[in-house]
Design a protein around this motif. Structure first.
Motif, mmCIF file in Angstrom:
data_model
loop_
_atom_site.group_PDB
_atom_site.id
_atom_site.type_symbol
_atom_site.label_atom_id
_atom_site.label_comp_id
_atom_site.label_asym_id
_atom_site.label_seq_id
_atom_site.Cartn_x
_atom_site.Cartn_y
_atom_site.Cartn_z
ATOM 1 N N GLU A 93 0.865 -1.179 0.000
ATOM 2 C CA GLU A 93 0.000 0.000 0.000
ATOM 3 C C GLU A 93 0.896 1.222 0.000
ATOM 4 O OE1 GLU A 93 -4.027 1.518 2.269
ATOM 5 O OE2 GLU A 93 -2.837 -0.073 3.146
ATOM 6 N N THR A 94 0.606 2.190 -0.865
ATOM 7 C CA THR A 94 1.396 3.417 -0.939
ATOM 8 C C THR A 94 0.499 4.622 -0.691
ATOM 9 O OG1 THR A 94 1.091 3.639 -3.321
ATOM 10 C CG2 THR A 94 3.021 2.404 -2.590
ATOM 11 N N ALA A 95 1.103 5.693 -0.241
ATOM 12 C CA ALA A 95 0.373 6.941 -0.011
ATOM 13 C C ALA A 95 1.367 8.097 -0.088
ATOM 14 C CB ALA A 95 -0.303 6.936 1.353
ATOM 15 N N ALA A 96 0.860 9.261 -0.458
ATOM 16 C CA ALA A 96 1.641 10.492 -0.410
ATOM 17 C C ALA A 96 1.160 11.280 0.799
ATOM 18 C CB ALA A 96 1.454 11.300 -1.681
ATOM 19 N N ALA A 97 2.076 11.996 1.427
ATOM 20 C CA ALA A 97 1.723 12.818 2.583
ATOM 21 C C ALA A 97 2.478 14.132 2.500
ATOM 22 C CB ALA A 97 2.072 12.091 3.876
ATOM 23 N N GLY A 134 13.677 5.850 5.205
ATOM 24 C CA GLY A 134 14.007 4.716 6.062
ATOM 25 C C GLY A 134 13.339 4.765 7.418
ATOM 26 N N ARG A 135 12.957 5.954 7.858
ATOM 27 C CA ARG A 135 12.254 6.056 9.140
ATOM 28 C C ARG A 135 10.809 5.633 8.963
ATOM 29 N NH1 ARG A 135 15.269 11.280 11.781
ATOM 30 N NH2 ARG A 135 17.149 10.111 12.323
ATOM 31 N N MET A 136 10.123 5.405 10.081
ATOM 32 C CA MET A 136 8.781 4.865 10.050
ATOM 33 C C MET A 136 7.795 5.821 10.734
ATOM 34 S SD MET A 136 6.507 2.828 12.171
ATOM 35 C CE MET A 136 7.523 1.997 13.348
ATOM 36 N N ARG A 152 6.604 3.133 6.090
ATOM 37 C CA ARG A 152 8.012 3.479 5.877
ATOM 38 C C ARG A 152 8.093 4.680 4.946
ATOM 39 N NH1 ARG A 152 12.804 0.169 6.903
ATOM 40 N NH2 ARG A 152 11.202 -0.960 7.982
ATOM 41 N N ILE A 153 8.969 5.634 5.255
ATOM 42 C CA ILE A 153 9.238 6.754 4.344
ATOM 43 C C ILE A 153 10.192 6.219 3.274
ATOM 44 C CG2 ILE A 153 10.183 9.075 4.096
ATOM 45 C CD1 ILE A 153 9.558 9.506 7.106
ATOM 46 N N GLU A 159 5.054 3.863 2.275
ATOM 47 C CA GLU A 159 4.746 2.510 1.820
ATOM 48 C C GLU A 159 4.599 1.609 3.022
ATOM 49 O OE1 GLU A 159 6.863 0.727 -1.719
ATOM 50 O OE2 GLU A 159 7.801 -0.413 -0.094
ATOM 51 N N ARG A 160 3.619 0.694 2.940
ATOM 52 C CA ARG A 160 3.517 -0.333 3.958
ATOM 53 C C ARG A 160 3.151 -1.650 3.292
ATOM 54 N NH1 ARG A 160 -1.760 -0.234 7.838
ATOM 55 N NH2 ARG A 160 -3.329 -0.206 6.204
ATOM 56 N N ILE A 161 3.664 -2.724 3.882
ATOM 57 C CA ILE A 161 3.391 -4.041 3.355
ATOM 58 C C ILE A 161 2.197 -4.601 4.100
ATOM 59 C CG2 ILE A 161 4.322 -6.380 3.086
ATOM 60 C CD1 ILE A 161 7.103 -5.012 2.941
#
Length: 101
Positions: free
Chosen positions: A56-60, A71-73, A82-83, A98-100
């Motif tokens: 799953e991806t998203a923009a913020a 690399g930070r969460m 994850r960024i 992104e998150r799995i």
């Protein structure tokens, strides 16, 4: 990102250490929090040797902050994101998350 939802996210940095058995472990150290304006979420499949996984991806968007690095969460809405990319434009940080699943 008009019509985007705002959420308060906790920010973490992964700290790697060696286990007593020679393996690697990651613990997540809190760094603070940030208000995020979230864009649309998208799902895609990622094929790997063990099978397909849903990503799953998203923009913020948020205020520029040196702590928001790749690399930070970020933890919000019951998930860990994850960024994976980011840039600063006019004092605003645009992050790709992104998150799995």
């Amino acid at each position: 990102m008009s019509g985007a939802m705002k959420v308060l996210a906790e920010l973490f940095e992964g700290i790697e250490s060696e286990t007593p058995y020679g393996g690697r472990a990651v613990s997540w150290e809190p760094l603070g929090s940030a208000w995020l304006k979230l864009g649309a979420r998208r799902r895609r499949e990622k094929n790997e040797p063990g099978g397909a996984r849903a990503i799953e991806t998203a923009a913020a968007e948020t205020r520029s902050d040196a702590r928001l690095t790749v690399g930070r969460m970020l933890r919000f809405g019951g998930g860990d994101w994850r960024i994976v990319a980011g840039e600063t434009v006019g004092g605003r940080a645009i992050l790709n998350l992104e998150r799995i699943r």
